[in-house]
Motif scaffolding. Structure first.
Motif, PDB file in Angstrom:
ATOM      1  N   LYS A   1      10.070   3.664   2.353  1.00  0.00           N
ATOM      2  CA  LYS A   1      10.367   3.067   1.052  1.00  0.00           C
ATOM      3  C   LYS A   1       9.143   2.362   0.449  1.00  0.00           C
ATOM      4  CE  LYS A   1      14.203   0.730  -1.059  1.00  0.00           C
ATOM      5  NZ  LYS A   1      15.308  -0.185  -0.893  1.00  0.00           N
ATOM      6  N   THR A   2       8.459   1.564   1.279  1.00  0.00           N
ATOM      7  CA  THR A   2       7.299   0.831   0.742  1.00  0.00           C
ATOM      8  C   THR A   2       6.179   1.816   0.404  1.00  0.00           C
ATOM      9  OG1 THR A   2       6.440   0.397   2.970  1.00  0.00           O
ATOM     10  CG2 THR A   2       7.817  -1.319   1.984  1.00  0.00           C
ATOM     11  N   LEU A   3       6.043   2.831   1.250  1.00  0.00           N
ATOM     12  CA  LEU A   3       4.979   3.822   1.017  1.00  0.00           C
ATOM     13  C   LEU A   3       5.255   4.602  -0.271  1.00  0.00           C
ATOM     14  CD1 LEU A   3       2.396   5.137   2.017  1.00  0.00           C
ATOM     15  CD2 LEU A   3       3.774   6.680   3.430  1.00  0.00           C
ATOM     16  N   SER A   4       6.513   4.985  -0.443  1.00  0.00           N
ATOM     17  CA  SER A   4       6.884   5.745  -1.634  1.00  0.00           C
ATOM     18  C   SER A   4       6.591   4.944  -2.903  1.00  0.00           C
ATOM     19  CB  SER A   4       8.374   6.112  -1.526  1.00  0.00           C
ATOM     20  OG  SER A   4       8.982   6.082  -2.766  1.00  0.00           O
ATOM     21  N   LYS A   5       6.899   3.643  -2.845  1.00  0.00           N
ATOM     22  CA  LYS A   5       6.657   2.760  -3.997  1.00  0.00           C
ATOM     23  C   LYS A   5       5.163   2.709  -4.344  1.00  0.00           C
ATOM     24  CE  LYS A   5       9.388  -1.236  -5.192  1.00  0.00           C
ATOM     25  NZ  LYS A   5       9.760  -2.584  -4.798  1.00  0.00           N
ATOM     26  N   LYS A   6       4.347   2.524  -3.262  1.00  0.00           N
ATOM     27  CA  LYS A   6       2.893   2.419  -3.464  1.00  0.00           C
ATOM     28  C   LYS A   6       2.328   3.714  -4.031  1.00  0.00           C
ATOM     29  CE  LYS A   6       0.875   1.351   0.460  1.00  0.00           C
ATOM     30  NZ  LYS A   6       0.422   0.741   1.726  1.00  0.00           N
ATOM     31  N   ILE A   7       2.832   4.827  -3.501  1.00  0.00           N
ATOM     32  CA  ILE A   7       2.300   6.131  -3.934  1.00  0.00           C
ATOM     33  C   ILE A   7       2.728   6.437  -5.374  1.00  0.00           C
ATOM     34  CG2 ILE A   7       2.386   8.627  -3.504  1.00  0.00           C
ATOM     35  CD1 ILE A   7       2.221   8.040  -0.531  1.00  0.00           C
ATOM     36  N   LEU A   8       3.968   6.057  -5.709  1.00  0.00           N
ATOM     37  CA  LEU A   8       4.433   6.318  -7.085  1.00  0.00           C
ATOM     38  C   LEU A   8       3.538   5.650  -8.129  1.00  0.00           C
ATOM     39  CD1 LEU A   8       8.327   6.225  -7.517  1.00  0.00           C
ATOM     40  CD2 LEU A   8       6.758   8.023  -8.225  1.00  0.00           C
ATOM     41  N   VAL A   9       3.117   4.424  -7.811  1.00  0.00           N
ATOM     42  CA  VAL A   9       2.222   3.715  -8.742  1.00  0.00           C
ATOM     43  C   VAL A   9       0.971   4.556  -8.993  1.00  0.00           C
ATOM     44  CG1 VAL A   9       0.783   1.641  -9.012  1.00  0.00           C
ATOM     45  CG2 VAL A   9       3.068   1.444  -8.011  1.00  0.00           C
ATOM     46  N   GLN A  10       0.449   5.157  -7.920  1.00  0.00           N
ATOM     47  CA  GLN A  10      -0.758   5.989  -8.044  1.00  0.00           C
ATOM     48  C   GLN A  10      -0.448   7.308  -8.741  1.00  0.00           C
ATOM     49  OE1 GLN A  10      -3.620   4.728  -7.605  1.00  0.00           O
ATOM     50  NE2 GLN A  10      -2.717   2.861  -6.761  1.00  0.00           N
ATOM     51  N   GLU A  11       0.740   7.850  -8.489  1.00  0.00           N
ATOM     52  CA  GLU A  11       1.129   9.111  -9.150  1.00  0.00           C
ATOM     53  C   GLU A  11       1.068   8.959 -10.672  1.00  0.00           C
ATOM     54  OE1 GLU A  11       4.724  11.113  -7.868  1.00  0.00           O
ATOM     55  OE2 GLU A  11       4.553  10.282  -5.868  1.00  0.00           O
ATOM     56  N   HIS A  12       1.569   7.805 -11.124  1.00  0.00           N
ATOM     57  CA  HIS A  12       1.622   7.591 -12.572  1.00  0.00           C
ATOM     58  C   HIS A  12       0.234   7.553 -13.205  1.00  0.00           C
ATOM     59  CE1 HIS A  12       5.755   5.591 -11.699  1.00  0.00           C
ATOM     60  NE2 HIS A  12       5.797   6.902 -11.624  1.00  0.00           N
ATOM     61  N   LYS A  13      -0.760   7.198 -12.401  1.00  0.00           N
ATOM     62  CA  LYS A  13      -2.137   7.171 -12.930  1.00  0.00           C
ATOM     63  C   LYS A  13      -2.804   8.532 -12.764  1.00  0.00           C
ATOM     64  CE  LYS A  13      -2.809   2.363 -11.646  1.00  0.00           C
ATOM     65  NZ  LYS A  13      -3.447   1.503 -10.637  1.00  0.00           N
ATOM     66  N   LEU A  14      -2.449   9.194 -11.665  1.00  0.00           N
ATOM     67  CA  LEU A  14      -3.141  10.450 -11.327  1.00  0.00           C
ATOM     68  C   LEU A  14      -2.756  11.609 -12.248  1.00  0.00           C
ATOM     69  CD1 LEU A  14      -5.118  11.386  -9.020  1.00  0.00           C
ATOM     70  CD2 LEU A  14      -3.120  12.436  -7.937  1.00  0.00           C
ATOM     71  N   TYR A  15      -1.488  11.694 -12.610  1.00  0.00           N
ATOM     72  CA  TYR A  15      -1.034  12.860 -13.390  1.00  0.00           C
ATOM     73  C   TYR A  15      -1.779  12.967 -14.734  1.00  0.00           C
ATOM     74  CZ  TYR A  15       2.399  16.683 -13.221  1.00  0.00           C
ATOM     75  OH  TYR A  15       2.994  17.914 -13.099  1.00  0.00           O
ATOM     76  N   PRO A  16      -1.849  11.861 -15.509  1.00  0.00           N
ATOM     77  CA  PRO A  16      -2.618  11.958 -16.765  1.00  0.00           C
ATOM     78  C   PRO A  16      -4.079  12.370 -16.535  1.00  0.00           C
ATOM     79  CG  PRO A  16      -1.287   9.975 -16.763  1.00  0.00           C
ATOM     80  CD  PRO A  16      -1.175  10.554 -15.384  1.00  0.00           C
ATOM     81  N   LYS A  17      -4.686  11.829 -15.476  1.00  0.00           N
ATOM     82  CA  LYS A  17      -6.098  12.170 -15.185  1.00  0.00           C
ATOM     83  C   LYS A  17      -6.237  13.655 -14.904  1.00  0.00           C
ATOM     84  CE  LYS A  17      -7.852   7.905 -13.193  1.00  0.00           C
ATOM     85  NZ  LYS A  17      -7.939   7.205 -11.929  1.00  0.00           N
ATOM     86  N   ALA A  18      -5.273  14.193 -14.146  1.00  0.00           N
ATOM     87  CA  ALA A  18      -5.323  15.617 -13.799  1.00  0.00           C
ATOM     88  C   ALA A  18      -5.151  16.479 -15.051  1.00  0.00           C
ATOM     89  CB  ALA A  18      -4.234  15.935 -12.776  1.00  0.00           C
ATOM     90  N   ILE A  19      -4.306  16.023 -15.959  1.00  0.00           N
ATOM     91  CA  ILE A  19      -4.104  16.779 -17.212  1.00  0.00           C
ATOM     92  C   ILE A  19      -5.413  16.802 -17.996  1.00  0.00           C
ATOM     93  CG2 ILE A  19      -2.950  16.732 -19.468  1.00  0.00           C
ATOM     94  CD1 ILE A  19      -0.438  15.696 -17.965  1.00  0.00           C
TER      95      ILE A  19
END
Ligand code: GRF
Length: 192
Positions: A168-186
């Motif tokens: 649960k804690t890992l998923s939360k931490k990773i989601l925060v990064q996902e939200h930043k990474l997706y726009p960068k990848a686009i």
């Protein structure tokens, strides 16, 4: 196919659940100078929480039943064409798209996955990363191929796994990064 041009790239986001990545992509699309415009939300699941964002942000949505995948993909191709979609972002979409669909779409298809691919493809990534005593996990944005979580990697972000980490804690931490990474990848792929 280069996506860059003067007009915003019409983008469709496919979801099955919460849609926190969808929300972050909508935010990104609304930034000044953003190259994309999210004009269609697709879900295979009528009770996806993320579908609420279609209403909030006045974005067209379409729910498709994937029990008959062939038919669903046919309808999907029609909708995508009608809305002039050139970029698809899978964001927690729990169905695997067929080779035929991918070939027939003609634009770019991206996915975000909560692990450092090629490690931990598929489900329960956080549980497996912790069980495996990995020091790091993270997220990956990659092109979609007909093999699960296997297309060419665009960008990754590493996240440390702490001693007392839970899925649960890992998923939360990773989601925060996902939200930043997706726009960068686009931003990276539109220049390819
Ligand atoms: C994310 O962890 C994404 O990487 C994975 O499914 C989850 C979707 O979360 N493919 P959300 O629906 O965007 O909140």
């Amino acid at each position: 196919m280069r996506l860059i041009g003067t007009k915003k790239i019409k983008t469709s986001v496919f979801i099955s659940g919460t849609g926190s990545n969808l929300k972050s992509l909508i935010k990104f699309s609304k930034q000044k100078n953003s190259p994309i415009e999210i004009s269609l939300i697709i879900s295979n699941n009528p009770s996806s929480k993320g579908l609420g964002f279609a209403k909030t942000f006045k974005i067209k949505k379409k729910i498709l039943n994937f029990k008959n995948k062939k038919l669903a993909e046919k309808k999907l191709l029609f909708e995508l064409k009608k809305s002039e979609i050139r970029l698809i972002c899978l964001a927690g979409f729990m169905k695997i798209l067929s080779r035929d669909f991918i070939d027939n779409f003609g634009g770019k298809i991206l996915n975000i996955h909560p692990s450092l691919l090629p490690k931990f493809k598929g489900l329960n990534t956080h549980e497996r990363a912790i069980e495996n005593r990995e020091k790091f996990s993270g997220c990956t944005v990659h092109f979609v191929s007909s093999k699960l979580d296997s297309g060419k990697i665009i960008l990754q972000k590493k996240v440390r796994i702490n001693k007392n980490e839970t899925p649960k804690t890992l998923s939360k931490k990773i989601l925060v990064q996902e939200h930043k990474l997706y726009p960068k990848a686009i931003l990276k792929v539109i220049n390819l």
